[in-house]
Design a protein around this motif. Sequence first.
Motif, PDB file in Angstrom:
ATOM      1  N   ASN A  35       0.801  -1.226   0.000  1.00 42.35           N
ATOM      2  CA  ASN A  35       0.000   0.000   0.000  1.00 42.35           C
ATOM      3  C   ASN A  35       0.832   1.273   0.000  1.00 42.35           C
ATOM      4  OD1 ASN A  35      -2.413  -1.384  -0.135  1.00 42.35           O
ATOM      5  ND2 ASN A  35      -2.905  -1.171   2.038  1.00 42.35           N
TER       6      ASN A  35
ATOM      7  N   ARG B 113      -0.767   3.106  -2.396  1.00 41.50           N
ATOM      8  CA  ARG B 113      -2.176   3.410  -2.100  1.00 41.50           C
ATOM      9  C   ARG B 113      -2.357   3.606  -0.588  1.00 41.50           C
ATOM     10  NH1 ARG B 113      -4.887  -1.584  -5.232  1.00 41.50           N
ATOM     11  NH2 ARG B 113      -2.993  -2.575  -4.467  1.00 41.50           N
TER      12      ARG B 113
ATOM     13  N   LYS C 240      -5.615   3.185   1.400  1.00 41.55           N
ATOM     14  CA  LYS C 240      -6.184   1.862   1.654  1.00 41.55           C
ATOM     15  C   LYS C 240      -5.767   1.288   3.006  1.00 41.55           C
ATOM     16  CE  LYS C 240      -8.104   1.398  -2.477  1.00 41.55           C
ATOM     17  NZ  LYS C 240      -9.570   1.287  -2.674  1.00 41.55           N
ATOM     18  N   SER C 241      -4.895   2.002   3.705  1.00 42.12           N
ATOM     19  CA  SER C 241      -4.399   1.547   5.004  1.00 42.12           C
ATOM     20  C   SER C 241      -4.945   2.423   6.121  1.00 42.12           C
ATOM     21  CB  SER C 241      -2.868   1.588   5.023  1.00 42.12           C
ATOM     22  OG  SER C 241      -2.333   0.587   4.199  1.00 42.12           O
TER      23      SER C 241
ATOM     24  N   ARG D  24      -0.553   6.020   7.185  1.00 47.54           N
ATOM     25  CA  ARG D  24      -0.530   6.685   5.884  1.00 47.54           C
ATOM     26  C   ARG D  24       0.666   7.597   5.675  1.00 47.54           C
ATOM     27  NH1 ARG D  24      -7.047   7.992   5.460  1.00 47.54           N
ATOM     28  NH2 ARG D  24      -7.679   5.777   5.547  1.00 47.54           N
TER      29      ARG D  24
ATOM     30  N   GLU E 134      -1.477  -7.023  -7.308  1.00 44.78           N
ATOM     31  CA  GLU E 134      -2.825  -6.810  -6.771  1.00 44.78           C
ATOM     32  C   GLU E 134      -3.177  -7.959  -5.835  1.00 44.78           C
ATOM     33  OE1 GLU E 134      -4.822  -4.249  -7.156  1.00 44.78           O
ATOM     34  OE2 GLU E 134      -3.735  -3.147  -8.724  1.00 44.78           O
TER      35      GLU E 134
ATOM     36  N   ARG F 244      -5.917  -8.289  -0.174  1.00 46.45           N
ATOM     37  CA  ARG F 244      -5.543  -7.578   1.051  1.00 46.45           C
ATOM     38  C   ARG F 244      -6.003  -8.298   2.316  1.00 46.45           C
ATOM     39  NH1 ARG F 244      -2.725  -5.456  -2.498  1.00 46.45           N
ATOM     40  NH2 ARG F 244      -2.094  -3.279  -2.407  1.00 46.45           N
TER      41      ARG F 244
ATOM     42  N   GLU G  56       4.414  -6.798  -4.902  1.00 47.62           N
ATOM     43  CA  GLU G  56       3.910  -7.098  -3.567  1.00 47.62           C
ATOM     44  C   GLU G  56       4.307  -8.515  -3.168  1.00 47.62           C
ATOM     45  OE1 GLU G  56       0.003  -4.224  -4.276  1.00 47.62           O
ATOM     46  OE2 GLU G  56      -0.269  -6.394  -4.039  1.00 47.62           O
TER      47      GLU G  56
END
Length: 211
Positions: free
Chosen positions: A107, A110, A113-114, A119, A161, A164, A193
């Motif tokens: 993430n 992104r 998304k956390s 962040r 992707e 999660r 990832e």
Amino acid sequence: MNVLIAGSHGQVGRHVTRILAESDHGVRGMVRTESQAPDITDLGAEAVVADLTGDVSHAVEGIDAIIFAAGSGGEDVWGVDRDGAINLIEAAEAEGIERFVMLSSLNADRPEKSPEALREYLRAKAEADEYLRESDLTHTIVRPGPLTNESATGRIRTGTELDRDDVEIPREDVARTLVAALGAESTDGETFELAAGDESIEEALQAPLDG
């Protein structure tokens, strides 16, 4: 290769240091204080004291590749996780080092998304990652999910992707992936990832974006 490990005294970094010390590579572990140096020599590596926020030119002398596994633990995300990484990238370029493997985070691309508490750290990591991508170094950026202290399995999943809801991975498997990526040309220039999975590390790294 002669490999420098930034963050060699950290939880992932110690695994990286030990694994590399058991190989044919020359290993130098970067630590922040002299008091940490004996722990690195006990793992079989040369210790070098250097602060990522200062001059690290002596730490990269004679080095062929770098694994960046350092982190501030949330205490100084911009000074260490971003600027410290950038400082080492610039020192690597000045020394003529070609290979740089970065431990990033799921993430980082992104952060929204956390959880809110993560962040700022993820934004700092993202900027460090981007700086590495734009450098002249042959890079690999590894973004694992939440880390655990479970025993290593040697089996992982990679991709861009990942689900999660199922992305935890033992720290030692992350370390083994970072080490394996050093010599895996299939990871050159790639960002992927990482999570626990069913493929061997070597198999997964043959096509790291396809998981």
